[in-house]
Design a protein around this motif. Structure first.
Motif, PDB file in Angstrom:
ATOM      1  N   TRP A 303       0.839  -1.209   0.000  1.00  0.00           N
ATOM      2  CA  TRP A 303       0.000   0.000   0.000  1.00  0.00           C
ATOM      3  C   TRP A 303       0.870   1.254   0.000  1.00  0.00           C
ATOM      4  O   TRP A 303       0.655   2.177  -0.806  1.00  0.00           O
ATOM      5  CB  TRP A 303      -0.909  -0.013   1.237  1.00  0.00           C
ATOM      6  CG  TRP A 303      -1.477   1.339   1.584  1.00  0.00           C
ATOM      7  CD1 TRP A 303      -2.542   1.942   0.996  1.00  0.00           C
ATOM      8  CD2 TRP A 303      -0.980   2.239   2.587  1.00  0.00           C
ATOM      9  NE1 TRP A 303      -2.748   3.185   1.578  1.00  0.00           N
ATOM     10  CE2 TRP A 303      -1.806   3.386   2.559  1.00  0.00           C
ATOM     11  CE3 TRP A 303       0.066   2.201   3.508  1.00  0.00           C
ATOM     12  CZ2 TRP A 303      -1.604   4.473   3.398  1.00  0.00           C
ATOM     13  CZ3 TRP A 303       0.269   3.282   4.361  1.00  0.00           C
ATOM     14  CH2 TRP A 303      -0.553   4.403   4.305  1.00  0.00           C
ATOM     15  N   TRP A 304       1.868   1.286   0.846  1.00  0.00           N
ATOM     16  CA  TRP A 304       2.723   2.470   0.970  1.00  0.00           C
ATOM     17  C   TRP A 304       3.456   2.753  -0.343  1.00  0.00           C
ATOM     18  O   TRP A 304       3.498   3.889  -0.818  1.00  0.00           O
ATOM     19  CB  TRP A 304       3.705   2.281   2.121  1.00  0.00           C
ATOM     20  CG  TRP A 304       4.761   3.349   2.216  1.00  0.00           C
ATOM     21  CD1 TRP A 304       6.099   3.199   2.043  1.00  0.00           C
ATOM     22  CD2 TRP A 304       4.563   4.734   2.519  1.00  0.00           C
ATOM     23  NE1 TRP A 304       6.748   4.402   2.197  1.00  0.00           N
ATOM     24  CE2 TRP A 304       5.822   5.358   2.495  1.00  0.00           C
ATOM     25  CE3 TRP A 304       3.439   5.511   2.792  1.00  0.00           C
ATOM     26  CZ2 TRP A 304       5.994   6.727   2.743  1.00  0.00           C
ATOM     27  CZ3 TRP A 304       3.609   6.872   3.039  1.00  0.00           C
ATOM     28  CH2 TRP A 304       4.866   7.466   3.015  1.00  0.00           C
ATOM     29  N   ASN A 305       4.023   1.715  -0.935  1.00  0.00           N
ATOM     30  CA  ASN A 305       4.793   1.908  -2.159  1.00  0.00           C
ATOM     31  C   ASN A 305       3.913   2.192  -3.369  1.00  0.00           C
ATOM     32  O   ASN A 305       4.156   3.138  -4.114  1.00  0.00           O
ATOM     33  CB  ASN A 305       5.663   0.677  -2.434  1.00  0.00           C
ATOM     34  CG  ASN A 305       6.911   0.643  -1.582  1.00  0.00           C
ATOM     35  OD1 ASN A 305       7.937   1.201  -1.945  1.00  0.00           O
ATOM     36  ND2 ASN A 305       6.827  -0.008  -0.436  1.00  0.00           N
ATOM     37  N   GLU A 306       2.874   1.382  -3.558  1.00  0.00           N
ATOM     38  CA  GLU A 306       2.103   1.471  -4.788  1.00  0.00           C
ATOM     39  C   GLU A 306       1.043   2.572  -4.762  1.00  0.00           C
ATOM     40  O   GLU A 306       0.853   3.282  -5.759  1.00  0.00           O
ATOM     41  CB  GLU A 306       1.463   0.120  -5.101  1.00  0.00           C
ATOM     42  CG  GLU A 306       2.493  -0.961  -5.399  1.00  0.00           C
ATOM     43  CD  GLU A 306       1.873  -2.288  -5.790  1.00  0.00           C
ATOM     44  OE1 GLU A 306       0.621  -2.358  -5.921  1.00  0.00           O
ATOM     45  OE2 GLU A 306       2.615  -3.261  -5.970  1.00  0.00           O
ATOM     46  N   GLU A 307       0.348   2.722  -3.630  1.00  0.00           N
ATOM     47  CA  GLU A 307      -0.735   3.701  -3.561  1.00  0.00           C
ATOM     48  C   GLU A 307      -0.256   5.098  -3.190  1.00  0.00           C
ATOM     49  O   GLU A 307      -0.796   6.094  -3.676  1.00  0.00           O
ATOM     50  CB  GLU A 307      -1.807   3.241  -2.564  1.00  0.00           C
ATOM     51  CG  GLU A 307      -2.449   1.912  -2.912  1.00  0.00           C
ATOM     52  CD  GLU A 307      -3.150   1.935  -4.260  1.00  0.00           C
ATOM     53  OE1 GLU A 307      -3.715   2.987  -4.623  1.00  0.00           O
ATOM     54  OE2 GLU A 307      -3.106   0.899  -4.958  1.00  0.00           O
ATOM     55  N   ILE A 308       0.735   5.184  -2.334  1.00  0.00           N
ATOM     56  CA  ILE A 308       1.198   6.496  -1.852  1.00  0.00           C
ATOM     57  C   ILE A 308       2.417   6.975  -2.631  1.00  0.00           C
ATOM     58  O   ILE A 308       2.425   8.080  -3.163  1.00  0.00           O
ATOM     59  CB  ILE A 308       1.506   6.443  -0.337  1.00  0.00           C
ATOM     60  CG1 ILE A 308       0.314   5.847   0.432  1.00  0.00           C
ATOM     61  CG2 ILE A 308       1.854   7.847   0.171  1.00  0.00           C
ATOM     62  CD1 ILE A 308      -0.999   6.578   0.262  1.00  0.00           C
ATOM     63  N   LEU A 309       3.442   6.140  -2.717  1.00  0.00           N
ATOM     64  CA  LEU A 309       4.661   6.546  -3.417  1.00  0.00           C
ATOM     65  C   LEU A 309       4.569   6.340  -4.928  1.00  0.00           C
ATOM     66  O   LEU A 309       5.409   6.849  -5.673  1.00  0.00           O
ATOM     67  CB  LEU A 309       5.868   5.771  -2.872  1.00  0.00           C
ATOM     68  CG  LEU A 309       6.171   5.959  -1.383  1.00  0.00           C
ATOM     69  CD1 LEU A 309       7.430   5.181  -1.010  1.00  0.00           C
ATOM     70  CD2 LEU A 309       6.328   7.440  -1.036  1.00  0.00           C
ATOM     71  N   LYS A 310       3.581   5.560  -5.379  1.00  0.00           N
ATOM     72  CA  LYS A 310       3.369   5.281  -6.798  1.00  0.00           C
ATOM     73  C   LYS A 310       4.588   4.617  -7.446  1.00  0.00           C
ATOM     74  O   LYS A 310       5.062   5.015  -8.509  1.00  0.00           O
ATOM     75  CB  LYS A 310       3.014   6.582  -7.564  1.00  0.00           C
ATOM     76  CG  LYS A 310       1.800   7.315  -7.047  1.00  0.00           C
ATOM     77  CD  LYS A 310       0.536   6.459  -7.167  1.00  0.00           C
ATOM     78  CE  LYS A 310      -0.698   7.223  -6.697  1.00  0.00           C
ATOM     79  NZ  LYS A 310      -1.913   6.382  -6.708  1.00  0.00           N
ATOM     80  N   THR A 311       5.103   3.595  -6.782  1.00  0.00           N
ATOM     81  CA  THR A 311       6.222   2.839  -7.316  1.00  0.00           C
ATOM     82  C   THR A 311       6.034   1.347  -7.024  1.00  0.00           C
ATOM     83  O   THR A 311       5.400   0.988  -6.032  1.00  0.00           O
ATOM     84  CB  THR A 311       7.561   3.308  -6.713  1.00  0.00           C
ATOM     85  OG1 THR A 311       8.616   2.498  -7.256  1.00  0.00           O
ATOM     86  CG2 THR A 311       7.574   3.161  -5.190  1.00  0.00           C
ATOM     87  N   LYS A 312       6.579   0.513  -7.879  1.00  0.00           N
ATOM     88  CA  LYS A 312       6.601  -0.923  -7.632  1.00  0.00           C
ATOM     89  C   LYS A 312       8.016  -1.412  -7.331  1.00  0.00           C
ATOM     90  O   LYS A 312       8.235  -2.609  -7.135  1.00  0.00           O
ATOM     91  CB  LYS A 312       6.037  -1.682  -8.841  1.00  0.00           C
ATOM     92  CG  LYS A 312       4.536  -1.480  -9.046  1.00  0.00           C
ATOM     93  CD  LYS A 312       4.026  -2.314 -10.212  1.00  0.00           C
ATOM     94  CE  LYS A 312       2.538  -2.084 -10.457  1.00  0.00           C
ATOM     95  NZ  LYS A 312       1.694  -2.636  -9.387  1.00  0.00           N
TER      96      LYS A 312
END
Length: 487
Positions: A303-312
């Motif tokens: 959630w933190w990476n993909e939804e907030i930081l927009k990275t995989k």
């Protein structure tokens, strides 16, 4: 011979093909959708599980000698409510383990029926994700659907039923329904009466390594496999993961950093902690285990990476983290409420301690640390029972991160044994299939032969001391803020 392990997860089904020595020949993964029809609800369509599993098995066995496939078994997401009518049609989408709609029903069970009675009947108390509260919710909110129920089963058992025609479950998965007398490995008549259901609505109970049937002829033909392929009961995902990491027998520990997070302690003896903060369940090896379960673990990092930081690129985000034990930012990992040890479906995640010099790396670090602190909460309950754990195995997607493993070792003050194959429930399912087909005499023998430790992450005394101070602060946050989320 060849054995198939089916890990029926929340986001995807992972299928693993293993030979009799434990050598993994191929792994296939196929995704299916997750539905959130209302805030806090979580559902899936059982038909999607079956379709993707069948297509996955076809892909998995393509190119191999299919006549060598001897058995199929499962590790499955636990607690989900799957209900069929008299024509074997799915009545409604499955209500999943991380669904939080049953607050009223959980309160009724714990406060009106009473925790002492529940613990007497089942060795556990009610949690929002368990199956029995979902049955009560359906009885109250969907009486027309409730009246149609002929069969009640768990997610992986729907696959077993469609593949073999056997209406079955295993004791490890059934332990999480709040319908089973865990100590005596049978259905609890008292709980069935409370839920307004009858025993013929429930599947036959098996040990995880027992054969429940063989492939139905039409399914065997569709898969291109022999109709003699045995279907073995399988286990709940955490028990299957424990088998896959060799956490069987007495006094072994496994930490899983999957969508949910668990700490799993195997035991020859049945036991219950007095506050029921840990689950007391039957194990897939024929014995018992204690388990603490967090609803959001690696899913917090996703959630933190993909939804907030927009990275995989999770690894890149962790690359800049160097200040272990010195982070001033805290994160409460309760995105979907929490189960162990707080049993609070209403609490939610939060960050605290940010300042003008807080960095992106600090926030990422806080997420990883928060999940690990949350798992330590359950470890402390086990330690309070006099259980002395010095080392743990580790599995799940989060276990692929060297940084996260280092945090686990030092926050928990445990030696973390890394195993050769971190395939968790899928490998455990294949191992149970091998035992069920007679390749090994029992689960412990299979684990000793197949599971290999290849590295150990040692705790560092200086870092342990720093994290001890941080943990003492972390564990004060939830009691301070929990009232903000009630009502």
């Amino acid at each position: 011979m060849l054995y198939i392990g089916v890990d029926l997860g929340t986001s995807a089904v992972k299928l693993l093909l293993m030979d009799e020595t434990g050598d993994i020949k191929k792994i296939v993964s196929r995704e299916y959708p997750l539905f959130f029809p209302h805030p806090g609800w979580s559902e899936q369509k059982p038909e999607d599980w079956f379709t993707q599993s069948v297509e996955g098995i076809q892909e998995l066995t393509a190119g191999c000698d299919k006549s060598q496939v001897a058995g199929i078994s499962f590790g499955g997401q636990m607690h989900g409510l799957v209900v069929l009518d008299g024509a074997d049609r799915v009545i409604r989408p499955a209500i999943l383990w991380n669904d939080g709609r049953t607050g009223e029903e959980t309160d009724y069970l714990n406060q009106v029926i009473g925790k002492e009675k529940l613990s007497e009947y089942t060795a556990n108390i009610a949690f929002a994700g368990f199956t029995a509260p979902k049955i009560l919710w359906m009885k109250k909110n969907e009486p027309e659907n409730f009246a149609k129920i002929v069969k009640i089963m768990l997610p992986k058992d729907y696959l077993a039923y469609r593949l073999s025609g056997s209406f079955c479950t295993d004791v490890s998965d059934a332990s999480g329904m709040l319908l089973m007398d865990v100590k005596n490995r049978c259905w609890s008549k008292e709980m069935l009466d409370i839920c307004g259901i009858t025993e013929d609505m429930l599947p036959k109970l098996y040990e995880s390594y027992e054969v429940v049937g063989t492939l139905k002829e039409d399914i065997a033909k569709e898969l291109g496999l022999p109709a003699t392929v045995k279907i073995i009961a399988g286990a709940g995902d955490n028990a299957a993961a424990a088998v896959g990491t060799g956490t069987v027998g007495d006094g072994m520990c496994n930490i899983s950093l999957g969508t949910s997070g668990t700490i799993f302690i195997s035991s020859k003896d049945f036991g219950v902690d007095e506050n029921n903060a840990l689950h007391s369940f039957a194990h897939a090896d024929g014995n018992y285990h204690l388990m603490g379960c967090m609803l959001s673990a690696a899913s917090c990092n996703k959630w933190w990476n993909e939804e907030i930081l927009k990275t995989k690129d999770f690894a890149a985000e962790q690359a800049g983290i160097t200040k272990l034990g010195e982070n001033n930012v805290f994160y409460l990992p309760y995105l979907m409420g929490e189960r162990s040890p707080h049993n609070d479906p209403k609490v939610r995640a939060m960050f605290m301690g940010m300042s003008m010099d807080t960095t992106r790396a600090d926030m990422t670090q806080a997420v990883l640390e928060g999940v690990t602190f949350g798992l330590r909460d359950s470890l402390e309950v086990a330690r309070g029972l006099g259980i002395n754990i010095e080392r743990t195995r580790i599995c799940g997607g989060g276990a692929k991160s060297p940084l996260w493993k280092k945090m686990v070792a030092n926050i928990m003050n445990l030696k973390v044994d890394v195993i050769e194959s971190e395939e968790g429930p899928a490998l455990g399912g294949a191992m149970l299939a091998a035992v069920g087909c007679g390749e090994y005499p029992d689960v412990e023998t299979a684990a000793a032969k197949i599971v290999k430790v290849i590295d150990t992450v040692e705790p560092e005394p200086g870092l342990v001391a720093k994290y001890e101070e941080r943990y003492q602060k972390f564990k004060r946050i939830y009691p301070t803020v929990k009232d903000l989320y009630q009502g």
